[in-house]
Design a protein around this motif. Structure first.
Motif, PDB file in Angstrom:
ATOM      1  N   ILE A 282       0.852  -1.177   0.000  1.00  0.00           N
ATOM      2  CA  ILE A 282       0.000   0.000   0.000  1.00  0.00           C
ATOM      3  C   ILE A 282       0.895   1.236   0.000  1.00  0.00           C
ATOM      4  CG2 ILE A 282      -1.836   1.272   1.161  1.00  0.00           C
ATOM      5  CD1 ILE A 282      -2.695  -1.465   0.149  1.00  0.00           C
ATOM      6  N   ALA A 283       0.747   2.068  -1.010  1.00  0.00           N
ATOM      7  CA  ALA A 283       1.551   3.285  -1.084  1.00  0.00           C
ATOM      8  C   ALA A 283       1.184   4.196   0.085  1.00  0.00           C
ATOM      9  CB  ALA A 283       1.306   3.997  -2.411  1.00  0.00           C
ATOM     10  N   SER A 284       2.173   4.599   0.848  1.00  0.00           N
ATOM     11  CA  SER A 284       1.930   5.403   2.034  1.00  0.00           C
ATOM     12  C   SER A 284       1.991   6.892   1.710  1.00  0.00           C
ATOM     13  CB  SER A 284       2.972   5.076   3.109  1.00  0.00           C
ATOM     14  OG  SER A 284       4.257   5.504   2.670  1.00  0.00           O
ATOM     15  N   PHE A 285       1.630   7.698   2.700  1.00  0.00           N
ATOM     16  CA  PHE A 285       1.765   9.143   2.572  1.00  0.00           C
ATOM     17  C   PHE A 285       3.219   9.517   2.310  1.00  0.00           C
ATOM     18  CE2 PHE A 285       3.050  12.982   4.945  1.00  0.00           C
ATOM     19  CZ  PHE A 285       2.483  13.935   4.111  1.00  0.00           C
ATOM     20  N   LEU A 286       4.158   8.773   2.914  1.00  0.00           N
ATOM     21  CA  LEU A 286       5.570   9.060   2.714  1.00  0.00           C
ATOM     22  C   LEU A 286       5.964   8.902   1.246  1.00  0.00           C
ATOM     23  CD1 LEU A 286       5.375   8.554   5.833  1.00  0.00           C
ATOM     24  CD2 LEU A 286       7.722   7.731   5.715  1.00  0.00           C
ATOM     25  N   ALA A 291       7.466  11.510  -3.842  1.00  0.00           N
ATOM     26  CA  ALA A 291       7.176  11.676  -5.271  1.00  0.00           C
ATOM     27  C   ALA A 291       6.879  13.138  -5.592  1.00  0.00           C
ATOM     28  CB  ALA A 291       6.007  10.789  -5.675  1.00  0.00           C
ATOM     29  N   ALA A 292       6.126  13.800  -4.709  1.00  0.00           N
ATOM     30  CA  ALA A 292       5.803  15.214  -4.935  1.00  0.00           C
ATOM     31  C   ALA A 292       7.058  16.078  -4.875  1.00  0.00           C
ATOM     32  CB  ALA A 292       4.785  15.688  -3.900  1.00  0.00           C
ATOM     33  N   VAL A 392      -5.126  12.896   4.461  1.00  0.00           N
ATOM     34  CA  VAL A 392      -4.667  11.734   5.219  1.00  0.00           C
ATOM     35  C   VAL A 392      -5.191  11.781   6.651  1.00  0.00           C
ATOM     36  CG1 VAL A 392      -2.650  10.408   5.946  1.00  0.00           C
ATOM     37  CG2 VAL A 392      -2.606  11.653   3.786  1.00  0.00           C
ATOM     38  N   ARG A 393      -5.262  13.018   7.187  1.00  0.00           N
ATOM     39  CA  ARG A 393      -5.732  13.221   8.563  1.00  0.00           C
ATOM     40  C   ARG A 393      -4.931  12.344   9.531  1.00  0.00           C
ATOM     41  NH1 ARG A 393     -10.136  12.602   5.255  1.00  0.00           N
ATOM     42  NH2 ARG A 393     -11.233  14.524   4.748  1.00  0.00           N
ATOM     43  N   LEU A 394      -3.655  12.603   9.575  1.00  0.00           N
ATOM     44  CA  LEU A 394      -2.732  11.805  10.384  1.00  0.00           C
ATOM     45  C   LEU A 394      -3.161  11.799  11.855  1.00  0.00           C
ATOM     46  CD1 LEU A 394       0.582  13.152   8.826  1.00  0.00           C
ATOM     47  CD2 LEU A 394      -0.419  10.907   8.442  1.00  0.00           C
ATOM     48  N   LYS A 395      -3.136  10.615  12.441  1.00  0.00           N
ATOM     49  CA  LYS A 395      -3.515  10.468  13.847  1.00  0.00           C
ATOM     50  C   LYS A 395      -2.347  10.747  14.784  1.00  0.00           C
ATOM     51  CE  LYS A 395      -7.155   7.140  12.776  1.00  0.00           C
ATOM     52  NZ  LYS A 395      -7.666   5.756  12.978  1.00  0.00           N
ATOM     53  N   LYS A 396      -1.144  10.669  14.261  1.00  0.00           N
ATOM     54  CA  LYS A 396       0.039  10.991  15.048  1.00  0.00           C
ATOM     55  C   LYS A 396       1.097  11.574  14.118  1.00  0.00           C
ATOM     56  CE  LYS A 396       1.913   6.283  14.716  1.00  0.00           C
ATOM     57  NZ  LYS A 396       2.416   5.102  15.477  1.00  0.00           N
ATOM     58  N   PRO A 397       2.059  12.312  14.667  1.00  0.00           N
ATOM     59  CA  PRO A 397       3.073  12.941  13.814  1.00  0.00           C
ATOM     60  C   PRO A 397       3.847  11.918  12.978  1.00  0.00           C
ATOM     61  CG  PRO A 397       3.160  13.836  16.030  1.00  0.00           C
ATOM     62  CD  PRO A 397       2.223  12.657  16.085  1.00  0.00           C
ATOM     63  N   VAL A 398       4.176  12.324  11.751  1.00  0.00           N
ATOM     64  CA  VAL A 398       4.948  11.492  10.831  1.00  0.00           C
ATOM     65  C   VAL A 398       6.128  12.313  10.340  1.00  0.00           C
ATOM     66  CG1 VAL A 398       4.946  10.368   8.572  1.00  0.00           C
ATOM     67  CG2 VAL A 398       2.992  10.081  10.091  1.00  0.00           C
ATOM     68  N   THR A 399       7.288  11.689  10.250  1.00  0.00           N
ATOM     69  CA  THR A 399       8.461  12.385   9.720  1.00  0.00           C
ATOM     70  C   THR A 399       8.865  11.777   8.381  1.00  0.00           C
ATOM     71  OG1 THR A 399       9.964  10.935  10.950  1.00  0.00           O
ATOM     72  CG2 THR A 399       9.328  13.016  11.997  1.00  0.00           C
ATOM     73  N   VAL A 400       9.292  12.646   7.470  1.00  0.00           N
ATOM     74  CA  VAL A 400       9.744  12.241   6.143  1.00  0.00           C
ATOM     75  C   VAL A 400      11.128  12.825   5.919  1.00  0.00           C
ATOM     76  CG1 VAL A 400       9.294  12.352   3.660  1.00  0.00           C
ATOM     77  CG2 VAL A 400       7.379  12.241   5.253  1.00  0.00           C
ATOM     78  N   VAL A 401      12.044  11.999   5.453  1.00  0.00           N
ATOM     79  CA  VAL A 401      13.357  12.516   5.068  1.00  0.00           C
ATOM     80  C   VAL A 401      13.230  13.078   3.653  1.00  0.00           C
ATOM     81  CG1 VAL A 401      15.789  11.992   4.681  1.00  0.00           C
ATOM     82  CG2 VAL A 401      14.542  10.838   6.519  1.00  0.00           C
ATOM     83  N   HIS A 402      13.435  14.376   3.523  1.00  0.00           N
ATOM     84  CA  HIS A 402      13.280  15.033   2.225  1.00  0.00           C
ATOM     85  C   HIS A 402      14.291  14.432   1.245  1.00  0.00           C
ATOM     86  CE1 HIS A 402      12.790  18.062  -0.830  1.00  0.00           C
ATOM     87  NE2 HIS A 402      11.914  18.720  -0.096  1.00  0.00           N
TER      88      HIS A 402
END
Length: 411
Positions: A282-286, A291-292, A392-402
């Motif tokens: 499943i493609a995640s928000f990350l 991709a963006a 997405v309405r994240l339920k908890k913080p998410v971190t992404v490495v740019h």
């Protein structure tokens, strides 16, 4: 006597490849690898081409054209990225006849086709166009065997991920819309950075490091048969996609392929071992965010950059405005700057305005002087921050490495 220490076992090529695939900053490792190969800057273009190359393993690969003036380093950029891909996964075309493609059978299937310098010497571009859009070439010929005339059917199977280069800002429209365009940085600052690197080169990649990257491709290839599905919230994006250009109909599927390709690569972070037969990714928000970050500006430029003359007008407007503290420019100023008549300058402005590379800077009123500035390009897909907040309405913080900077972005 002191006991002898047992030498530490060195990780295997496969173990090192898995470690790369599990690294949160995987795309930073790609950037580092191509930089040590001699590439300076061009981080976004390098990552776009790398994702393009990996997408060859999927059913609807991405195809890319690197554009820039002669000596800008287009083919060097592509070659530095493709060093990370096994030669068996590529087909490099320097020249060919139009019919030669038809007899390739499955030789091009799920391969990266690298076409250097799209010009007459490179041979027929039309077969590449069909392999990109249709996934196959079919040719029927009549041959004489044993005194009888019979028909033979030859099928060349795709799909392919095409990568090519050109000095033209626009190529034939049918080819243009089948490819994502990336433009080389031809600025003075980039030239200065290249010279500085030539005087102080980085340590090159060792042979075993290149072998590790080839193993990365091999591991992803083995997993490529696992379906990559988009999450439900993707459907809610439909009202947020740029649709003011009909070419979006071809470019948006390419963006979705980019998301799926990144999701496939990043699946090793959570699942280092093989998937079960009935599982899917499943493609995640990350994956969307990465991709963006990599592709949004490339799609925007592909849609809005215009032809060479429009680009010249936009750059002229930008140059004039920069000498007057960003104040907008009129036709008289452009005519003087380019050394052309007022009528020619006005025609250039109309064409550039229609192409979307400049915009009006004042309201249209009777007898007023029309003023222009370079256009602010729209987004192709919504900003990841907006997606995180509204869809997405994240339920908890998410971190992404740019992927371009290596910095951590928190949502």
């Amino acid at each position: 006597m002191p006991s002898k220490k047992t030498p530490k076992k060195q990780p295997s090529i496969r173990e090192r490849a898995l470690k790369l695939l599990q690294d949160p900053d995987f795309f930073g490792k790609v950037r580092e690898a191509v930089e040590r190969g001699g590439l300076v800057g061009e981080e976004r273009n390098a990552l776009a081409i790398y994702v393009n190359a990996i997408s060859a393993l999927l059913e609807k690969p991405i195809s890319t054209i690197a554009k820039g003036v002669s000596s800008a380093g287009k083919n060097f950029l592509v070659s530095r990225v493709l060093r990370l891909i096994p030669e068996t996964a590529m087909r490099e075309i320097t020249s060919s006849s139009r019919t030669a493609w038809n007899y390739s059978g499955e030789d091009f299937r799920h391969k990266i086709v690298y076409l250097q310098e799209r010009n007459d010497a490179a041979g027929a571009v039309h077969p590449v166009r069909l392999l990109i859009s249709e996934g196959r070439l079919i040719r029927e010929v009549t041959v004489r065997q044993n005194g009888q005339w019979t028909k033979q059917r030859f099928v060349a199977e795709g799909p392919i991920a095409a990568i090519s280069t050109t000095t033209r800002d626009r190529i034939e429209m049918d080819d243009e819309t089948r490819n994502v365009s990336v433009w080389m940085d031809d600025s003075i600052e980039q030239t200065r950075r290249i010279i500085e690197r030539q005087l102080s080169p980085l340590p090159p990649l060792e042979d075993d490091e290149i072998e590790v990257w080839h193993e990365v491709y091999g591991l992803v290839q083995k997993r490529a048969s696992v379906p990559v599905e988009l999450p439900e919230w993707f459907a809610e994006m439909k009202g947020k996609i740029f649709v003011n250009n009909v070419r979006v109909r071809r470019y948006f599927p390419a963006f979705l392929t980019a998301v799926r390709t990144i999701a496939l690569i990043r699946s090793f972070k959570r699942h280092p071992e093989d998937f079960e037969a009935d599982e899917s990714i499943i493609a995640s928000f990350l994956a969307y965010a990465k991709a963006a970050y990599i592709f949004d500006s490339a799609f925007v430029e592909s849609l809005n950059r215009g032809d060479d003359e429009c680009l010249e007008t936009s750059k002229a407007i930008e140059s004039i405005a920069s000498t007057q503290d960003g104040e907008p420019v009129d036709a008289d100023q452009l005519a003087k700057f380019l050394g052309v008549s007022y009528d020619i300058a006005s025609a250039k402005l109309r064409s550039a305005l229609k192409a979307g590379v400049i915009s009006r800077a004042n309201e249209s009123e009777k007898n007023n002087n029309k003023l222009y500035l370079p256009a602010e390009p729209p987004r192709f897909v919504p900003d990841p921050k907006e997606v995180a907040r509204e869809l997405v309405r994240l339920k908890k913080p998410v971190t992404v490495v740019h992927p371009l900077t290596g910095k951590t972005v928190k949502f």
